[in-house]
Design an enzyme around this catalytic site. Structure first.
Site, PDB file in Angstrom:
ATOM      1  N   ASP A 163      17.835  13.059 -47.142  1.00  4.91           N
ATOM      2  CA  ASP A 163      16.727  13.769 -46.490  1.00  4.91           C
ATOM      3  C   ASP A 163      16.044  12.958 -45.399  1.00  4.91           C
ATOM      4  O   ASP A 163      15.288  13.513 -44.599  1.00  4.91           O
ATOM      5  CB  ASP A 163      15.667  14.153 -47.526  1.00  4.91           C
ATOM      6  CG  ASP A 163      14.892  12.944 -48.026  1.00  4.91           C
ATOM      7  OD1 ASP A 163      15.527  11.906 -48.295  1.00  4.91           O
ATOM      8  OD2 ASP A 163      13.652  13.034 -48.136  1.00  4.91           O
ATOM      9  N   ASP A 206      21.066  10.181 -52.111  1.00  4.79           N
ATOM     10  CA  ASP A 206      19.925   9.318 -51.859  1.00  4.79           C
ATOM     11  C   ASP A 206      18.943   9.531 -53.013  1.00  4.79           C
ATOM     12  O   ASP A 206      19.039  10.524 -53.743  1.00  4.79           O
ATOM     13  CB  ASP A 206      19.289   9.695 -50.523  1.00  4.79           C
ATOM     14  CG  ASP A 206      18.033   8.885 -50.241  1.00  4.79           C
ATOM     15  OD1 ASP A 206      18.074   7.663 -50.434  1.00  4.79           O
ATOM     16  OD2 ASP A 206      17.030   9.499 -49.842  1.00  4.79           O
ATOM     17  N   CYS A 234      44.763  37.932 -28.462  1.00  3.88           N
ATOM     18  CA  CYS A 234      43.757  38.277 -27.444  1.00  3.88           C
ATOM     19  C   CYS A 234      42.758  37.146 -27.276  1.00  3.88           C
ATOM     20  O   CYS A 234      42.458  36.720 -26.153  1.00  3.88           O
ATOM     21  CB  CYS A 234      43.028  39.563 -27.838  1.00  3.88           C
ATOM     22  SG  CYS A 234      44.084  41.016 -28.022  1.00  3.88           S
ATOM     23  N   ASP A 275      19.118   8.232 -43.767  1.00  2.34           N
ATOM     24  CA  ASP A 275      20.302   8.866 -44.346  1.00  2.34           C
ATOM     25  C   ASP A 275      21.214   9.475 -43.283  1.00  2.34           C
ATOM     26  O   ASP A 275      22.363   9.834 -43.587  1.00  2.34           O
ATOM     27  CB  ASP A 275      19.894   9.976 -45.329  1.00  2.34           C
ATOM     28  CG  ASP A 275      19.123   9.442 -46.526  1.00  2.34           C
ATOM     29  OD1 ASP A 275      19.450   8.329 -46.974  1.00  2.34           O
ATOM     30  OD2 ASP A 275      18.208  10.127 -46.999  1.00  2.34           O
ATOM     31  N   CYS A 321       0.834  -1.202   0.000  1.00  6.03           N
ATOM     32  CA  CYS A 321       0.000   0.000   0.000  1.00  6.03           C
ATOM     33  C   CYS A 321       0.865   1.247   0.000  1.00  6.03           C
ATOM     34  O   CYS A 321       2.094   1.169   0.097  1.00  6.03           O
ATOM     35  CB  CYS A 321      -0.927   0.004   1.212  1.00  6.03           C
ATOM     36  SG  CYS A 321      -0.032  -0.004   2.778  1.00  6.03           S
ATOM     37  N   CYS A 380       3.165   1.710   3.007  1.00  7.15           N
ATOM     38  CA  CYS A 380       4.451   1.019   2.920  1.00  7.15           C
ATOM     39  C   CYS A 380       5.461   1.843   2.123  1.00  7.15           C
ATOM     40  O   CYS A 380       6.608   2.022   2.529  1.00  7.15           O
ATOM     41  CB  CYS A 380       4.268  -0.356   2.273  1.00  7.15           C
ATOM     42  SG  CYS A 380       3.170  -1.468   3.171  1.00  7.15           S
TER      43      CYS A 380
END
Length: 1016
Positions: free
Chosen positions: A891, A685, A174, A895, A95, A98
């Protein structure tokens, strides 16, 4: 290592050199809750790991640690231990009571950072310091439950990015000095300082160090630092308090507590000195508009600090301009006294009136005027030189200070000798130091003016965002109560805004009502206005052209697409191109070399004069051997220019990335820009890259007695569970076939759905097994393909279409032909790459027949089909192993590994977020001709960088011997120091102006005009 533990509560301080030291600290209170112990343990690398023990009724937190004590090593760094996380299996919890008792027992332990108990899963998650693992188990067992460890891990320290604006840097020495100082701070993982943008990007662990330490460190090196942002998260904002320059701790605490009590605020960090407030919040709950209202209610005013803008150089420009004009006001009379009035007899007699011995009125006036210029208007060079030398480095200020001081203090020496001697007749050089400083101030002003123009591309992008937006205030029933005009920066997520024709969209969102045409050319490059209806997405910064739209915002502030583009460009400008590393190495040793060269020059000329190695007629009437040698030495000091070397690359990269962004090409860094023009092989692709990526059903061939409608109702029932583009095309075709509707009940009845990557899908529908996919799926499921089916499949491949086979109960029921149109510019792009000597390869997961047909259309000779994502990566690595520099254009999600593996990854802007994140270059317009433009821009940029280096190096190689007097014995040419100073100041201006020429770059309108371009 020396260790110091400072106890804020007791004021005690204990030092130790031992391996372990336990330091008890007690406050004046006798309560045990005020006792805190720290154990310092030397780590394997010499570092120190403190283990903190907190009182039994208090949890250890970073704030608690900082409030009670600091543990410092010799370098002043505060250290904390690494947290561990353990998940326990807790048995017999029945419960909430506990779970509560276990959680209470855990939180009472020392060193527990977090404890959560889940009663449903019977688990307890504990975040703690690693010294307490046994105590945790014992505590759970003492509460009456058995435990077992399920999972244990070390929590990685959080990585946060802090951005600072740094003012006062003049050369790479710098920026290197600042970068080195930041990297030496404990807790800093990486620091990048960009000279051109005057910004620093620091990656650090916020558990170990604060951004305030960075500001202090930069200030200690002699430069001004200002906070821009302190997190790479989008739900953090920085507020700036208005009014007083400083605020008391009580005032800041009041504001902090007011904000922390607001719903949705996670954390508030304040800075009393700068009046800045950093708020971490949940954007779905609250936003900056609410924060400003809260601050206003407690009696203060604040504004939202925008971190996207370009550095504001107006203040610095105003300072240099002001100092230059005032310096001229003193230098011009000084020049007249030295060079003009001495040749006017009446005035000469006045200024040669002796005050003491040989010390004249003119000498006194020159001393007074020169002193004002040297120490008032030239004090910035003293400060810069001191800070550089203090940190063991040298910069341009060191050369300027040495040169001007040599001339000035020698003139002071001459004046003192003249005032104390009746025979001393040497001439002073007061005008030399004053004119040097004046010309250098002018050069710095012109340089800042030119550098400001390098960031105009970012300024134009930022200007796309409208200043104000119309907020619609809604009632409880959703009706519009009022309209309110607010700043665009104050828009919250889920706000409803009204956009009238002619106004820009203030933030990304979804159209709620209305229909109009929106011009998105400034973001996507799409020339024609795009129609927008309810449910369509709109992008912030685009222009509404025809009708009123009501938009619900989804991404605001730094989350918008426009903000992401600006931040991407700024990040690219922060990165260093590999070619710049050589310039940094040269600049690091440049100033010491020049100082040595100046000393050798002076010694050589002075020694030659004393030994009579040259005739006395070479010495001007107003000088002797020492003064002539001194003039040559000073000229060498001030003519050298490391600034030009330092600015050659970053200014060109800055202009190029900005120019690329304005043309829809987002380049993510100097390295990507440098590698692009070196590409020897481009891997493409197919779907969405060479083709439009919008497949559509063209024909359907049935091999069963099913009607077309019934066939598609079965197919769509399975395909509805797939997110593949071809599946969406089939769904759309079925919807059009059935007049926009299909039997959704059948979709719900699908069981055992299974998606096979690269092959297709199959599932059980009403007791029948339905498989939809390519030939490999049929082979995988052992579904036979008749000769008639195979002939039809071959025909589809021959016409460059994709075949989708649908099988019902292990028999082919039909074949769907899907076509993806080749982009019109694909063939000309491949042709131009071939003309430039760049090989093109197509790698696709589609079948061989379709892949070869598409390759024939666009002119690609080498094709790899039916490829898995790892196949693309393997092909790229094979090419790289043979010494070829490889580019990849794709795309999709599949890929992204190849985009990362390639030397240059280019993602189509209309592709997935994963691909865009993995790529080095994003082509926003989804136009393949932008591949050519990116290569051409890269080539033009690095041609300009080479020209800048030729000028910067050539100038120094030619100018240093000239200033040293190499031509003086031959033609009598001698550079006065003030002329050398003017040349130095103009050299860096010329490099910046050279980089600015890239602003006139235009994308190639006719591809045939670029055939003569050869990729380096």
């Amino acid at each position: 290592m020396d260790l110091v533990v400072k106890m804020a509560t007791s004021g005690t301080e204990v030092s130790s050199k031992s391996d372990a030291l336990q330091v008890p600290a007690q406050t004046s209170s006798s309560s045990s809750s005020s006792q805190i112990n720290a154990i310092l343990v030397s780590g394997p690398s010499g570092g120190v790991t403190p283990i903190f023990r907190t009182p039994p009724n208090g949890l250890l937190s970073r704030e608690n640690v900082n409030r009670n004590f600091q543990v410092e090593s010799a370098d002043g760094a505060t250290a904390l231990t690494v947290l561990h996380k353990v998940i326990f299996k807790v048995k017999d919890m029945n419960c909430l009571a506990c779970a509560s008792s276990v959680e209470k027992a855990l939180k009472s332990l020392r060193g527990i950072q977090e404890a959560n108990v889940a009663v449903l899963h019977n688990t307890a998650k504990v975040v703690f310091y690693p010294d307490f693992i046994n105590a945790i188990q014992i505590a759970i067992e003492d509460a009456g439950f058995d435990t077992a460890t399920i999972e244990k891990e070390e929590l990685h320290r959080r990585n946060t990015v802090c951005r600072l604006r740094i003012r006062g840097m003049t050369c790479t020495a710098c920026s290197s000095c600042v970068e080195s100082a930041l990297e030496q701070i404990h807790g800093v993982k990486k620091a990048i300082v960009a000279l051109a943008t005057e910004e620093a990007e620091v990656h650090y662990d916020p558990w170990l160090v604060s951004y305030k330490t960075f500001i202090k460190s930069v200030s200690d090196t002699g430069f001004e630092a200002e906070l821009i942002s302190t997190s790479n998260e989008s739900n953090n904002i920085c507020l700036k308090l208005e009014g007083s320059s400083t605020y008391s701790q009580e005032q800041v605490d009041l504001i902090q507590s007011s904000l922390m009590g607001f719903l949705g605020v996670k954390n508030v960090e304040t800075d009393c000195k700068n009046g800045s407030i950093i708020v971490s919040y949940d954007p779905d709950t609250t936003g900056p508009r609410c924060f400003l209202e809260v601050i206003d209610k407690v009696g203060f005013k604040a504004s939202l600090q925008n971190d996207l803008g370009s550095p504001d150089r107006s203040k610095e420009m105003k300072e240099y301009k002001h100092q230059f004009f005032w310096s001229c006001a003193f230098t011009m009379p000084l020049f007249a006294l030295s060079m003009i009035f001495m040749y006017i007899s009446t005035l000469k007699s006045i200024f040669e009136i002796r005050i003491s011995h040989m010390f004249t009125l003119g000498m006194l006036l020159r001393c007074i005027l020169s002193t004002a210029v040297q120490f008032v208007f030239g004090r910035r060079f003293y400060k810069g030189a001191y800070m550089a030398l203090r940190h063991g480095s040298t910069n341009m200020d060191v050369l300027i200070a040495l040169g001007t001081n040599t001339a000035y203090f020698y003139s002071v020496y001459v004046s003192i000798r003249a005032a104390t001697s009746s025979r001393f007749g040497e001439m002073d050089f007061f005008e030399t130091s004053a004119m040097l400083i004046s010309f250098i101030l002018l050069g710095k002003y012109l340089e800042i003016l030119a550098k400001g123009k390098t960031s105009q591309a970012i300024a134009k992008l930022i200007d796309l965002q409208p200043e104000f937006a119309t907020l619609l205030e809604l009632g409880e029933k959703g009706d519009i109560l009022a309209e309110k005009e607010i700043s665009t920066q104050l828009i919250h997520r889920k706000d409803l805004v009204k956009i009238i024709p002619g106004r820009k969209v203030p933030a990304d969102g979804i159209v709620v009502s209305g229909h109009s045409y929106v011009n998105e050319s400034m973001i996507t490059g799409e020339a024609c206005p795009v129609p927008k209806h309810a449910g369509d997405k709109v992008i912030g910064g685009t222009l509404n052209e025809s009708s009123i739209l009501h938009v619900r915002t989804t991404h605001v502030g730094s989350e918008t697409a426009l903000s992401q583009i600006v931040r991407l460009v700024k990040t690219a400008q922060m990165s260093k191109a590999p070619v710049q590393k050589y310039a940094d190495k040269v600049s690091r040793h440049f100033v010491p070399f020049v100082i040595l060269a100046a000393l050798i020059t002076w010694l050589a000329w002075f020694g030659a004069g004393l030994s009579g190695s040259y005739p006395k007629s070479w010495i001007p009437a107003s000088m002797d051997e020492f003064e002539l040698a001194l003039q040559f030495g000073i000229a060498v000091l001030v003519i050298a220019c490391p600034c030009a070397l330092g600015l050659a690359t970053p200014t060109a990269v800055m202009v190029a990335t900005g120019k690329g962004a304005s043309q829809g090409i987002l380049i993510k860094g100097g390295q990507a820009l440098e590698n692009t023009h070196k590409v020897q092989c481009m891997v493409f692709d197919k779907t969405g890259t060479l083709t439009d990526g919008k497949p559509a059903v063209t024909t359907t061939k049935l091999f069963s007695d099913l009607s077309l409608a019934n066939f598609y109702s079965l197919v769509t029932a399975v395909e509805a569970n797939s997110a593949h583009p071809i599946a969406k095309a089939i769904m759309q075709y079925a919807a059009d076939l059935q007049e926009g509707s299909y039997d959704s009940e059948k979709i719900c009845e699908v069981e055992g759905f299974n998606s096979v990557i690269g092959q297709g899908v199959h599932a059980i529908l009403e007791g029948r097994r339905i498989a939809v996919g390519n030939q490999r799926l049929m082979q995988h499921l052992n579904i036979p393909l008749s000769e008639t089916v195979q002939q039809h499949l071959q025909h589809i491949e021959n016409v460059a279409e994709t075949s989708v086979v649908a099988a019902i109960d292990d028999h082919v029921a039909g074949i769907i032909s899907v076509s993806d149109r080749v982009k019109p510019e694909a063939a000309s792009t491949i042709s131009m790459l071939k003309a430039w000597g760049v090989q093109s390869i197509m790698v696709t997961g589609d079948n061989w027949g379709t892949a070869k047909a598409i390759a024939r259309q666009v002119g690609i000779e080498e094709v790899i089909a039916e490829a898995e994502p790892n196949t693309k990566v393997e092909k790229i690595k094979d090419l790289q192993n043979s010494g070829i520099i490889v580019g990849m254009v794709g795309d999709g999600i599949n890929d992204s590994p190849a985009l990362v593996a390639a030397d240059v990854g280019m993602a189509i802007g209309a592709g997935t977020d994963v691909a865009i994140e993995a790529a080095d270059i994003v082509l926003m317009r989804s136009d393949l001709e932008d591949v050519l433009t990116a290569i051409d821009l890269s080539k033009k940029t690095f041609s300009r960088i080479k020209l800048n280096y030729v000028w910067a190096l050539g100038y120094n190689v030619f100018a240093l011997p000239l200033a040293a007097g190499v031509l003086f014995p031959l033609i009598g040419l001698r550079l006065p120091p003030w002329v050398a100073g003017a040349a130095m100041a103009l050299s860096s201006v010329s490099v910046v102006c050279s980089s600015l020429m890239l602003r006139s770059y235009k994308r190639p309108k006719c591809l045939h005009a670029l055939k003569d371009i050869k990729v380096a």
